[in-house]
Design a protein around this motif. Structure first.
Motif, PDB file in Angstrom:
ATOM      1  N   SER A 186       0.770  -1.239  -0.136  1.00 52.81           N
ATOM      2  CA  SER A 186      -0.228  -0.087   0.174  1.00 52.81           C
ATOM      3  C   SER A 186       0.748   1.357  -0.075  1.00 52.81           C
ATOM      4  N   ALA A 187       1.932   1.201   0.887  1.00 51.39           N
ATOM      5  CA  ALA A 187       2.750   2.225   0.964  1.00 51.39           C
ATOM      6  C   ALA A 187       3.435   2.694  -0.644  1.00 51.39           C
ATOM      7  N   ALA A 188       3.952   1.658  -1.020  1.00 52.83           N
ATOM      8  CA  ALA A 188       4.631   1.679  -2.357  1.00 52.83           C
ATOM      9  C   ALA A 188       3.575   2.354  -3.724  1.00 52.83           C
ATOM     10  N   GLY A 189       2.312   1.622  -3.328  1.00 48.01           N
ATOM     11  CA  GLY A 189       1.321   2.375  -4.468  1.00 48.01           C
ATOM     12  C   GLY A 189       1.006   3.725  -4.107  1.00 48.01           C
ATOM     13  N   LEU A 190       1.115   4.213  -2.910  1.00 47.62           N
ATOM     14  CA  LEU A 190       0.645   5.528  -2.614  1.00 47.62           C
ATOM     15  C   LEU A 190       1.786   6.635  -2.989  1.00 47.62           C
ATOM     16  N   ARG A 191       3.099   5.971  -2.818  1.00 47.42           N
ATOM     17  CA  ARG A 191       4.172   6.622  -3.340  1.00 47.42           C
ATOM     18  C   ARG A 191       4.278   7.031  -4.684  1.00 47.42           C
ATOM     19  N   GLY A 192       3.813   5.844  -5.366  1.00 48.58           N
ATOM     20  CA  GLY A 192       3.827   6.180  -6.871  1.00 48.58           C
ATOM     21  C   GLY A 192       2.763   6.858  -7.369  1.00 48.58           C
ATOM     22  N   LEU A 193       1.604   7.097  -6.695  1.00 51.00           N
ATOM     23  CA  LEU A 193       0.576   8.166  -7.106  1.00 51.00           C
ATOM     24  C   LEU A 193       1.093   9.525  -6.827  1.00 51.00           C
ATOM     25  N   VAL A 194       1.816   9.595  -5.548  1.00 54.60           N
ATOM     26  CA  VAL A 194       2.316  11.150  -5.481  1.00 54.60           C
ATOM     27  C   VAL A 194       3.264  11.502  -6.555  1.00 54.60           C
ATOM     28  N   VAL A 195       4.501  10.623  -6.767  1.00 56.42           N
ATOM     29  CA  VAL A 195       5.301  10.847  -7.974  1.00 56.42           C
ATOM     30  C   VAL A 195       4.568  11.121  -9.504  1.00 56.42           C
ATOM     31  N   ALA A 196       3.630  10.093  -9.455  1.00 60.19           N
ATOM     32  CA  ALA A 196       2.819  10.428 -11.013  1.00 60.19           C
ATOM     33  C   ALA A 196       2.233  11.801 -10.907  1.00 60.19           C
ATOM     34  N   ALA A 197       1.421  12.193  -9.685  1.00 62.14           N
ATOM     35  CA  ALA A 197       0.908  13.426  -9.542  1.00 62.14           C
ATOM     36  C   ALA A 197       1.940  14.720  -9.900  1.00 62.14           C
ATOM     37  N   VAL A 198       3.141  14.459  -9.100  1.00 60.03           N
ATOM     38  CA  VAL A 198       4.131  15.582  -9.313  1.00 60.03           C
ATOM     39  C   VAL A 198       4.424  15.828 -10.936  1.00 60.03           C
ATOM     40  N   GLU A 199       4.716  14.663 -11.478  1.00 63.31           N
ATOM     41  CA  GLU A 199       5.093  14.948 -12.912  1.00 63.31           C
ATOM     42  C   GLU A 199       4.065  15.258 -13.851  1.00 63.31           C
ATOM     43  N   ARG A 200       3.004  15.073 -13.301  1.00 61.57           N
ATOM     44  CA  ARG A 200       1.586  15.464 -14.221  1.00 61.57           C
ATOM     45  C   ARG A 200       1.254  16.949 -13.966  1.00 61.57           C
ATOM     46  N   SER A 201       1.639  17.432 -12.866  1.00 61.04           N
ATOM     47  CA  SER A 201       1.039  18.660 -12.624  1.00 61.04           C
ATOM     48  C   SER A 201       2.044  19.719 -12.631  1.00 61.04           C
ATOM     49  N   GLY A 202       3.386  19.271 -12.105  1.00 64.41           N
ATOM     50  CA  GLY A 202       4.455  20.299 -11.824  1.00 64.41           C
ATOM     51  C   GLY A 202       4.454  20.922 -10.672  1.00 64.41           C
ATOM     52  N   MET A 203       3.454  20.621  -9.724  1.00 64.36           N
ATOM     53  CA  MET A 203       3.722  21.121  -8.312  1.00 64.36           C
ATOM     54  C   MET A 203       4.862  20.922  -7.350  1.00 64.36           C
ATOM     55  N   GLY A 204       5.062  21.576  -6.563  1.00 66.29           N
ATOM     56  CA  GLY A 204       6.220  21.410  -5.570  1.00 66.29           C
ATOM     57  C   GLY A 204       5.665  20.326  -4.268  1.00 66.29           C
ATOM     58  N   VAL A 205       6.213  19.343  -3.816  1.00 65.91           N
ATOM     59  CA  VAL A 205       5.745  18.700  -2.644  1.00 65.91           C
ATOM     60  C   VAL A 205       6.786  18.770  -1.517  1.00 65.91           C
ATOM     61  N   LEU A 206       6.229  19.136  -0.471  1.00 62.21           N
ATOM     62  CA  LEU A 206       6.886  19.234   0.934  1.00 62.21           C
ATOM     63  C   LEU A 206       6.320  18.103   1.727  1.00 62.21           C
ATOM     64  N   MET A 207       7.327  17.035   2.059  1.00 64.71           N
ATOM     65  CA  MET A 207       6.659  15.796   2.963  1.00 64.71           C
ATOM     66  C   MET A 207       7.433  15.483   4.043  1.00 64.71           C
ATOM     67  N   VAL A 208       6.711  15.470   5.289  1.00 60.86           N
ATOM     68  CA  VAL A 208       7.559  15.279   6.533  1.00 60.86           C
ATOM     69  C   VAL A 208       7.396  13.639   6.540  1.00 60.86           C
ATOM     70  N   THR A 209       8.583  12.942   7.169  1.00 60.86           N
ATOM     71  CA  THR A 209       8.542  11.762   7.207  1.00 60.86           C
ATOM     72  C   THR A 209       9.541  11.268   8.374  1.00 60.86           C
ATOM     73  N   HIS A 210       9.463  10.191   8.795  1.00 57.84           N
ATOM     74  CA  HIS A 210      10.617   9.681  10.049  1.00 57.84           C
ATOM     75  C   HIS A 210      11.267   8.668   9.200  1.00 57.84           C
ATOM     76  N   ASN A 211      10.719   7.984   8.039  1.00 58.55           N
ATOM     77  CA  ASN A 211      11.063   6.834   7.383  1.00 58.55           C
ATOM     78  C   ASN A 211      12.286   7.403   6.439  1.00 58.55           C
ATOM     79  N   VAL A 212      13.395   7.313   6.608  1.00 61.27           N
ATOM     80  CA  VAL A 212      14.595   7.777   5.962  1.00 61.27           C
ATOM     81  C   VAL A 212      14.669   7.298   4.779  1.00 61.27           C
ATOM     82  N   ALA A 213      14.580   5.778   4.569  1.00 56.78           N
ATOM     83  CA  ALA A 213      14.656   4.921   3.492  1.00 56.78           C
ATOM     84  C   ALA A 213      13.577   5.346   2.278  1.00 56.78           C
ATOM     85  N   GLU A 214      12.433   5.552   3.112  1.00 58.80           N
ATOM     86  CA  GLU A 214      11.162   6.043   2.106  1.00 58.80           C
ATOM     87  C   GLU A 214      11.513   7.413   1.379  1.00 58.80           C
TER      88      GLU A 214
END
Length: 251
Positions: A170-198
């Protein structure tokens, strides 16, 4: 709030300069939460903010979202970056509203009737539009939260621990959706996370923040294309960063 023309790829969509943020200033026990934290969100890029628990990351998000004006410094959007949308760690869906109604309620009243077929299909939510949140898994509920943010057509998307507590698929699928949305729209994303590998897997840049008071320790660009970041490379970068920034990243 919906955006207008997007700043071009590589342009600064948002500049955050927090000179100082103090809770209880003037009181008996003031707490300095942030000091000298400055960074940019770039159009068409994913920037990940990483720091220890209690380091002031949530405070920083509240400031850049305009929810906390009591600080020293400034937040400067690009002239064309007219909208910031947020997807929270908790989906915060209204249980008595359908998936589609939850998404449309985030839009200004005059635009709630717009065509969202493409958005729902791109996030795999087409068959779920008439379902209620109680029928959704956490991963699907987070997709709805993402859809609600993307429906606003933001120039800047803020994500707060968007993949935490999800299984790997589920996490990999959602990450892929975020990346696709960025590539599609050109928006900037700021993400807070504790998962460094992610973060290393998905980001264009990492912002490493110290413990309280939060300050910027380092900006780490990740030049290798996302599609070429295999597990060995991700783990190698994580280990190198842990050695360089042991107070932020566990070894």
């Amino acid at each position: 709030m919906a955006g207008s023309a997007a700043p071009g790829p590589g342009a600064v969509a948002l500049r955050v300069d927090i000179d100082r943020k103090v809770y209880g200033a003037g009181g008996r026990e003031p707490v300095e939460a942030v000091r000298g934290l400055a960074f940019s969100v770039i159009a068409g890029e994913i920037t990940c903010l990483i720091g220890p628990s209690g380091a002031g990351k949530t405070t920083t998000l509240r400031i850049l979202l305009g929810l906390d004006p009591d600080y020293e410094g400034r937040v400067t959007p690009h002239p064309d970056a007219a909208g910031i949308a947020m997807a929270f760690q908790e989906p915060r869906l209204l249980p008595w509203r359908t998936v589609e109604q939850n998404v449309r309620l985030a839009l200004p009243r005059g635009t709630r009737g717009q065509d969202l077929d493409g958005l729902f299909d791109s996030l795999g939510l087409g068959p779920w539009r008439s379902r209620y949140p109680g029928a959704l898994s956490l991963g699907m509920a987070r997709r709805v939260s993402l859809a609600r943010a993307l429906a606003q057509k933001p120039r800047i998307l803020v994500l707060d621990e968007p993949f935490v507590s999800l299984d790997d698929t589920s996490a990999a699928g959602l990450r892929g959706l975020v990346v696709a949305a960025v590539e599609r729209s050109g928006m900037g994303v700021l993400m807070v996370t504790h998962n460094v590998a992610e973060a290393i897997e998905i980001a264009d840049r990492l912002l490493l923040v110290s413990g309280r008071p939060a300050g910027l320790l380092g900006t780490i660009p990740l030049e290798r294309p996302r599609g070429a970041r295999d597990r060995a490379w991700v783990e190698g970068r994580r280990a190198a960063l842990a050695a360089q920034f042991p107070t932020v990243i566990a070894g």
